[in-house]
Scaffold this motif. Structure first.
Motif, PDB file in Angstrom:
ATOM      1  N   MET A 174       0.842  -1.330  -0.091  1.00  0.00           N
ATOM      2  CA  MET A 174       0.078   0.038   0.038  1.00  0.00           C
ATOM      3  C   MET A 174       0.966   1.325   0.029  1.00  0.00           C
ATOM      4  N   PRO A 175       0.782   2.082  -0.838  1.00  0.00           N
ATOM      5  CA  PRO A 175       1.438   3.507  -0.769  1.00  0.00           C
ATOM      6  C   PRO A 175       0.860   4.479   0.246  1.00  0.00           C
ATOM      7  N   LEU A 176       1.576   5.333   0.261  1.00  0.00           N
ATOM      8  CA  LEU A 176       1.243   6.280   1.302  1.00  0.00           C
ATOM      9  C   LEU A 176      -0.152   6.915   1.442  1.00  0.00           C
ATOM     10  N   ASP A 177      -0.984   6.954   2.426  1.00  0.00           N
ATOM     11  CA  ASP A 177      -2.177   7.608   2.695  1.00  0.00           C
ATOM     12  C   ASP A 177      -3.019   6.485   1.851  1.00  0.00           C
ATOM     13  N   TRP A 178      -2.834   5.538   1.659  1.00  0.00           N
ATOM     14  CA  TRP A 178      -3.821   4.623   0.805  1.00  0.00           C
ATOM     15  C   TRP A 178      -5.035   4.339   1.632  1.00  0.00           C
ATOM     16  N   ARG A 179      -6.105   4.304   0.726  1.00  0.00           N
ATOM     17  CA  ARG A 179      -7.634   4.146   1.294  1.00  0.00           C
ATOM     18  C   ARG A 179      -8.208   2.966   0.264  1.00  0.00           C
ATOM     19  N   PRO A 180      -9.230   2.173   0.698  1.00  0.00           N
ATOM     20  CA  PRO A 180      -9.697   1.351   0.027  1.00  0.00           C
ATOM     21  C   PRO A 180     -10.624   2.131  -1.084  1.00  0.00           C
ATOM     22  N   GLY A 181     -10.291   1.232  -2.259  1.00  0.00           N
ATOM     23  CA  GLY A 181     -10.770   1.557  -3.565  1.00  0.00           C
ATOM     24  C   GLY A 181      -9.560   2.278  -4.327  1.00  0.00           C
ATOM     25  N   GLN A 182      -8.514   2.531  -3.746  1.00  0.00           N
ATOM     26  CA  GLN A 182      -7.366   3.364  -4.403  1.00  0.00           C
ATOM     27  C   GLN A 182      -6.373   2.248  -4.978  1.00  0.00           C
ATOM     28  N   LYS A 183      -5.450   2.747  -5.904  1.00  0.00           N
ATOM     29  CA  LYS A 183      -4.549   1.785  -6.363  1.00  0.00           C
ATOM     30  C   LYS A 183      -3.575   1.273  -5.623  1.00  0.00           C
ATOM     31  N   VAL A 184      -3.101   0.095  -5.590  1.00  0.00           N
ATOM     32  CA  VAL A 184      -2.111  -0.526  -4.873  1.00  0.00           C
ATOM     33  C   VAL A 184      -0.986  -0.728  -5.448  1.00  0.00           C
ATOM     34  N   ILE A 185       0.073  -0.989  -4.810  1.00  0.00           N
ATOM     35  CA  ILE A 185       1.520  -1.290  -5.388  1.00  0.00           C
ATOM     36  C   ILE A 185       1.878  -2.532  -5.807  1.00  0.00           C
ATOM     37  N   VAL A 186       2.300  -2.901  -7.032  1.00  0.00           N
ATOM     38  CA  VAL A 186       2.590  -4.194  -7.052  1.00  0.00           C
ATOM     39  C   VAL A 186       4.133  -4.450  -7.017  1.00  0.00           C
ATOM     40  N   PRO A 187       4.510  -5.551  -6.278  1.00  0.00           N
ATOM     41  CA  PRO A 187       5.685  -6.083  -5.647  1.00  0.00           C
ATOM     42  C   PRO A 187       6.504  -5.933  -6.847  1.00  0.00           C
ATOM     43  N   PRO A 188       7.886  -5.205  -6.766  1.00  0.00           N
ATOM     44  CA  PRO A 188       8.972  -5.072  -7.867  1.00  0.00           C
ATOM     45  C   PRO A 188       9.412  -6.407  -8.520  1.00  0.00           C
ATOM     46  N   PRO A 189       9.639  -6.350  -9.735  1.00  0.00           N
ATOM     47  CA  PRO A 189      10.165  -7.469 -10.351  1.00  0.00           C
ATOM     48  C   PRO A 189      11.382  -7.995  -9.902  1.00  0.00           C
ATOM     49  N   LYS A 190      11.643  -9.404  -9.990  1.00  0.00           N
ATOM     50  CA  LYS A 190      12.567  -9.957  -9.411  1.00  0.00           C
ATOM     51  C   LYS A 190      13.731 -10.460 -10.502  1.00  0.00           C
ATOM     52  N   THR A 191      13.135 -10.510 -11.834  1.00  0.00           N
ATOM     53  CA  THR A 191      14.084 -10.857 -12.934  1.00  0.00           C
ATOM     54  C   THR A 191      13.886  -9.902 -14.050  1.00  0.00           C
ATOM     55  N   VAL A 192      14.733  -9.773 -15.159  1.00  0.00           N
ATOM     56  CA  VAL A 192      14.681  -9.044 -16.291  1.00  0.00           C
ATOM     57  C   VAL A 192      13.667  -9.402 -17.128  1.00  0.00           C
ATOM     58  N   ALA A 193      12.972 -10.596 -17.196  1.00  0.00           N
ATOM     59  CA  ALA A 193      11.896 -11.252 -17.680  1.00  0.00           C
ATOM     60  C   ALA A 193      10.576 -10.219 -17.110  1.00  0.00           C
ATOM     61  N   GLU A 194      10.634 -10.514 -15.702  1.00  0.00           N
ATOM     62  CA  GLU A 194       9.595  -9.722 -15.081  1.00  0.00           C
ATOM     63  C   GLU A 194       9.351  -8.442 -15.192  1.00  0.00           C
ATOM     64  N   MET A 195      10.613  -7.520 -15.188  1.00  0.00           N
ATOM     65  CA  MET A 195      10.715  -6.320 -15.700  1.00  0.00           C
ATOM     66  C   MET A 195      10.289  -6.063 -16.990  1.00  0.00           C
ATOM     67  N   GLN A 196      10.403  -6.687 -18.133  1.00  0.00           N
ATOM     68  CA  GLN A 196       9.974  -6.597 -19.504  1.00  0.00           C
ATOM     69  C   GLN A 196       8.512  -6.589 -19.507  1.00  0.00           C
ATOM     70  N   GLU A 197       7.984  -7.829 -18.899  1.00  0.00           N
ATOM     71  CA  GLU A 197       6.616  -8.067 -18.740  1.00  0.00           C
ATOM     72  C   GLU A 197       5.708  -7.009 -18.196  1.00  0.00           C
ATOM     73  N   ARG A 198       6.416  -6.321 -17.122  1.00  0.00           N
ATOM     74  CA  ARG A 198       5.793  -5.392 -16.459  1.00  0.00           C
ATOM     75  C   ARG A 198       5.493  -3.975 -17.430  1.00  0.00           C
ATOM     76  N   GLU A 199       6.948  -3.782 -18.091  1.00  0.00           N
ATOM     77  CA  GLU A 199       6.678  -2.660 -18.879  1.00  0.00           C
ATOM     78  C   GLU A 199       5.570  -2.728 -20.291  1.00  0.00           C
ATOM     79  N   ALA A 200       5.367  -4.060 -20.598  1.00  0.00           N
ATOM     80  CA  ALA A 200       4.174  -4.156 -21.301  1.00  0.00           C
ATOM     81  C   ALA A 200       2.870  -4.334 -20.759  1.00  0.00           C
ATOM     82  N   SER A 201       2.758  -4.006 -19.451  1.00  0.00           N
ATOM     83  CA  SER A 201       1.536  -4.204 -18.710  1.00  0.00           C
ATOM     84  C   SER A 201       0.676  -3.044 -18.920  1.00  0.00           C
ATOM     85  N   ASP A 202      -0.517  -3.140 -18.327  1.00  0.00           N
ATOM     86  CA  ASP A 202      -1.369  -1.785 -18.268  1.00  0.00           C
ATOM     87  C   ASP A 202      -1.250  -1.150 -16.822  1.00  0.00           C
ATOM     88  N   TYR A 203      -0.153  -1.474 -16.069  1.00  0.00           N
ATOM     89  CA  TYR A 203      -0.213  -0.884 -14.806  1.00  0.00           C
ATOM     90  C   TYR A 203       0.291   0.603 -15.033  1.00  0.00           C
TER      91      TYR A 203
END
Length: 215
Positions: A174-203
């Motif tokens: 949860m980011p600073l001041d998070w409230r229900p209904g607001q966006k949440v933080i996705v755990p950081p990628p652990k591999t290069v492949a996960e990083m590339q997948e993230r960059e192609a996501s709709d996050y």
């Protein structure tokens, strides 16, 4: 009473120390009472005191919220069971608010010592305003401490309870001041492949290590 004994306290990630005690709803074995449930254990300095009355009333008035979110409440102070009952009755008569959750009679300070609620810089005979959030596995997930003269914030207690439950359910942070209904933080990628997948996501991407999503 040694300082080491007073300052011995459980930490975030520890299993909640077990104990048996008398409460306003009858005898309690803590581990049995909380099994499989989220639980908030909170202490107050003394019965028949003004700040404590507002706080305990606040918990009581939020009964439906805690029930809807599968959470049990347990109060505590270093007073006798007779004092607790008299205080519960006094508040009910004067305000119409009934403390239905159990309040531990900790006159021998056993539980207060076990949970580090006695802090001599404040008082050696009154428990500070501690709040322990315990998950259904019996693990302490969050701890709050307040001094004797500052009441707790019920909105924050409710917010962090939902944040903990949401984080567990969706495996997010949860980011600073998070409230229900607001966006949440996705755990950081652990591999290069996960990083590339993230960059192609709709996050919502701030950078590869900081991405948010709706749930």
């Amino acid at each position: 009473m040694s300082n080491q004994e007073i300052y011995s306290m459980p930490r975030i990630g520890d299993m909640a120390p077990d104990f048996s005690a008398m409460t306003t709803t009858g005898p309690m074995r803590f581990s049995d009472y909380i099994k499989g449930k989220w639980t908030i254990l909170f202490s107050h300095p003394a019965d028949f005191t003004p700040v404590c009355t507002t706080e305990m009333s606040g918990f009581a008035l939020e009964k439906n919220f805690f029930e809807e979110n599968d959470t049990k409440l347990v109060g505590l102070s270093i007073d006798s069971i007779h004092s607790h009952i008299a205080w519960v009755n006094n508040v009910r008569k004067n305000t119409g608010v009934l403390f239905e959750f159990p309040i531990i009679a900790d006159i021998d300070m056993k539980v207060s010592k076990l949970y580090g609620m006695l802090q001599p810089g404040e008082s050696e005979t009154a428990a500070v305003r501690a709040v322990f959030f315990i998950d259904p596995n019996g693990k302490i997930r969050l701890i709050m401490y307040y001094p004797l003269n500052v009441g707790r914030n019920m909105d924050e207690i409710k917010r962090v309870l939902i944040a903990l439950q949401t984080a567990d359910k969706h495996k997010v942070a949860m980011p600073l001041d998070w409230r229900p209904g607001q966006k949440v933080i996705v755990p950081p990628p652990k591999t290069v492949a996960e990083m590339q997948e993230r960059e192609a996501s709709d996050y919502e991407m701030v950078d590869f290590y900081l991405a948010k999503k709706s749930i």
